[in-house]
Design a protein around this motif. Structure first.
Motif, PDB file in Angstrom:
ATOM      1  N   LEU A  38      -0.162  -0.847   1.963  1.00  0.00           N
ATOM      2  CA  LEU A  38      -0.272   0.036   3.740  1.00  0.00           C
ATOM      3  C   LEU A  38      -1.272   0.051   4.305  1.00  0.00           C
ATOM      4  O   LEU A  38      -2.403   0.484   3.197  1.00  0.00           O
ATOM      5  CB  LEU A  38       0.268   1.589   3.789  1.00  0.00           C
ATOM      6  CG  LEU A  38       0.342   2.155   4.992  1.00  0.00           C
ATOM      7  CD1 LEU A  38       0.498   1.252   6.059  1.00  0.00           C
ATOM      8  CD2 LEU A  38       0.521   3.604   5.008  1.00  0.00           C
ATOM      9  N   VAL A  39      -2.512  -0.889   4.777  1.00  0.00           N
ATOM     10  CA  VAL A  39      -3.560  -0.874   4.940  1.00  0.00           C
ATOM     11  C   VAL A  39      -3.719  -0.185   5.967  1.00  0.00           C
ATOM     12  O   VAL A  39      -3.623  -0.343   7.295  1.00  0.00           O
ATOM     13  CB  VAL A  39      -3.734  -2.747   4.298  1.00  0.00           C
ATOM     14  CG1 VAL A  39      -5.307  -3.260   5.169  1.00  0.00           C
ATOM     15  CG2 VAL A  39      -3.085  -3.671   3.420  1.00  0.00           C
ATOM     16  N   GLU A  40      -4.885   0.400   6.211  1.00  0.00           N
ATOM     17  CA  GLU A  40      -5.736   0.764   7.016  1.00  0.00           C
ATOM     18  C   GLU A  40      -6.719   0.871   7.379  1.00  0.00           C
ATOM     19  O   GLU A  40      -7.400   1.068   6.538  1.00  0.00           O
ATOM     20  CB  GLU A  40      -5.344   2.635   7.105  1.00  0.00           C
ATOM     21  CG  GLU A  40      -5.358   3.782   7.883  1.00  0.00           C
ATOM     22  CD  GLU A  40      -5.819   3.100   9.444  1.00  0.00           C
ATOM     23  OE1 GLU A  40      -6.870   3.280  10.300  1.00  0.00           O
ATOM     24  OE2 GLU A  40      -4.706   2.654   9.865  1.00  0.00           O
ATOM     25  N   ALA A  41      -7.480   0.355   8.459  1.00  0.00           N
ATOM     26  CA  ALA A  41      -8.811   0.638   9.335  1.00  0.00           C
ATOM     27  C   ALA A  41      -9.713   1.828   8.863  1.00  0.00           C
ATOM     28  O   ALA A  41     -10.782   1.626   8.462  1.00  0.00           O
ATOM     29  CB  ALA A  41      -9.350  -0.693  10.296  1.00  0.00           C
ATOM     30  N   GLY A  42      -9.073   2.736   9.127  1.00  0.00           N
ATOM     31  CA  GLY A  42      -9.516   4.540   9.085  1.00  0.00           C
ATOM     32  C   GLY A  42      -9.819   4.600   7.961  1.00  0.00           C
ATOM     33  O   GLY A  42      -9.389   4.427   6.604  1.00  0.00           O
TER      34      GLY A  42
END
Length: 550
Positions: A38-42
């Motif tokens: 699960l990849v999140e920018a923030g």
């Protein structure tokens, strides 16, 4: 991918840890035989006060907001709108006003009639229920044991009660459940809270499974590109601290980056309108109307000074300090305590206008709330649509966004007549008793020209963007991107027509249903491995098996 170095490998790569992304990643990782990244920018959702309802407005326009802005909107006197969009674990569910409304059954039945097979109200209701842990208990329309806490207000504000009394005096029914089968009237709205604190998608879905070995959470890593092998998606590229990070997907890439970022990533990869892509020198992989059909609600609010202390005035410096030092909390009132669905004109067969009483005066964003009270409303199912396009091939440049508010005569009529209905509610004794003066900024008159001029001058985004990768045009009912293998869009982008309510609950439902579609299931399973045990506080990167990418 060739012989490029791979930093992370997983069966499923989910891009974006917002409302839908948290749901789909948690559900897919219930199977110990698969791996999920699960990849999140923030960053993590650990900012002070992020879980306190009264502090919600402070995060719009902050470092936890992508800071999107529209292009000049012709229907709004050429104004540029701030478009709040969460850039933090939990996405917009970590910074929104927590209102839990699903929309009417007819919204989803309309999706099915338009070709979204399997998305009727009967099809999606089980997923709403599976997501819920509703303090009203289990029943035909509510669920318990799900990840997302849904609660009635613990401390309704007196100004909210005054609004509901005034609405009844104006002839609108008081409803016990705004998510019930009959939504013709006003009432208290439930919120995504547990024990008076925010329950974001991250809190509900990720915190109970912290340490699950087959789920890797990658924070502060904005995705800059999809990786394709011919017409098959095989991974993504992100940037962590400026370093390219390759994340390979053994089975599928699931875009849950939201109605602005998901279409941007598709177009950068050559999936979108062919003519637009060719102008930018992007080779066309699949010619699709990505970015078309953008929809949002246009919020219209009239504020007055009030004789009672407002919501904002109750969050004192002393209360904030007490919470930060000792964990004691101020009253858990919030701006979205009430809502209603009314007819902007009496001849209409069903409600077409949303109205709410807000226990504070509000400006362009809730962050500018102050002493007083407001009535806020919006056309529930606008017929105007907008457009999202790339400005360049640079993934760091925000796309060109135009919502196209008030393009149609029907939307202009609904907005004008709906505002007049709001002002009529304000004329009733229950609100006259608490209003302390003239509107702080309202229409010059109640004639159509005066109201429309005010609407064009003051309307702002409700932050409900959707429709840019719609079912039936960009994705099929299984959410698979046409012409590309191993790639789905699983967020509010896929909504074919905006529901008549706040969109957070709908986005969570889409994530829940997407997980079953990926698993080849058409109906929800009874299994609930994501615990609904009481949890509090933020999810931090240290609590998940986060790959070290430094």
């Amino acid at each position: 991918m060739g012989t490029e170095r791979v930093d992370i490998e997983a069966d499923y790569v989910v891009v974006g840890a917002g409302s839908a992304g948290c749901a789909v990643a948690a559900r897919l990782s219930e199977d110990p035989g698969v791996t999920v990244a699960l990849v999140e920018a923030g960053p993590a959702d650990d900012a002070p006060m992020m879980d306190v309802p009264l502090a919600a407005g402070r995060f719009l326009g902050s470092a936890y907001d992508w800071g999107f802005h529209s292009d000049p909107e012709p229907g709004l006197d050429g104004r540029v709108l701030a478009l709040g969009h969460g850039r933090v674990l939990g996405g917009s569910s970590s910074i929104n006003s927590m209102v839990y409304l699903r929309g009417a059954p007819a919204d989803y039945d309309g999706w099915a009639r338009s070709g979204a097979d399997g998305w009727s109200y009967a099809d999606v209701l089980p997923y709403f229920l599976r997501a819920e842990d509703n303090d009203r208990g289990a029943g035909p329309l509510h669920g318990v044991g799900g990840p997302v806490a849904v609660s009635d207000s613990r401390a309704p504000h007196p100004l909210t009660a005054a609004f509901l009394r005034a609405a009844q005096q104006a002839g609108y029914r008081l409803l016990d459940d705004l998510n019930g089968p009959d939504q013709d009237g006003v009432g208290y709205a439930q919120a995504t809270q547990r024990d008076g604190l925010r329950c974001s998608a991250a809190t509900g879905y990720l915190r109970p499974i912290a340490g699950r070995p087959n789920l890797t959470l990658v924070l502060e890593t904005p995705v800059t590109a999809l990786l394709l092998d011919g017409t098959r998606a095989v991974g993504v590229v992100g940037r962590r601290h400026g370093v390219p990070t390759r994340i390979r997907a053994g089975r599928e890439v699931l875009l849950a980056a939201g109605a602005y970022h998901s279409p941007q990533l598709l177009m950068l990869a050559g999936i979108g309108p062919a003519e637009h892509l060719r102008r930018l020198g992007i080779p066309v992989v699949s010619d699709l109307p990505v970015g078309d059909g953008l929809q949002d609600h246009l919020r219209l609010a009239v504020s007055w000074p009030a004789r009672l202390a407002s919501l904002r005035a109750e969050l004192t410096a002393e209360e904030r300090t007490a919470y930060e030092r000792h964990g004691t909390l101020p009253p858990m009132a919030h701006a979205g305590e009430s809502a209603g669905f009314i007819r902007s004109a009496p001849h209409l067969p069903a409600p077409d206008f949303h109205v709410a009483g807000v226990p504070c005066a509000i400006g362009g964003m809730l962050a500018s709330a102050g002493g007083g009270l407001a009535l806020a409303g919006w056309t529930t199912r606008p017929t105007s649509t907008g457009l999202l396009r790339l400005r360049s091939r640079d993934p760091g440049e925000q796309p060109a966004i135009r919502h196209g508010h008030l393009r149609t005569a029907e939307d202009r009529r609904s907005a004008v007549d709906g505002v007049v209905r709001m002002l009529e509610i304000a004329d009733r004794p229950a609100l006259r008793d608490v209003i302390a003066g003239a509107p702080l900024d309202g229409p010059a008159g109640r004639d159509p020209d005066s109201v429309l001029a005010w609407v064009r001058r003051t309307g702002v985004s409700m932050h409900h963007p959707c429709g840019t990768c719609a079912i039936g045009s960009v994705v099929d009912p299984e959410l698979r991107v046409a012409g590309v293998e191993g790639l789905r869009v699983v967020d509010a982008s896929v909504i074919p027509r905006i529901p008549g309510a706040n969109t957070n609950a709908t986005a969570i439902m889409i994530g829940e249903r997407a997980a079953d579609l990926v698993r080849g299931q058409r109906r929800p399973t009874a299994r609930r491995d994501v615990s609904a045990a009481a949890v509090s506080g933020p999810v931090t990167g240290d609590e998940m098996p986060v790959t070290d990418l430094a």
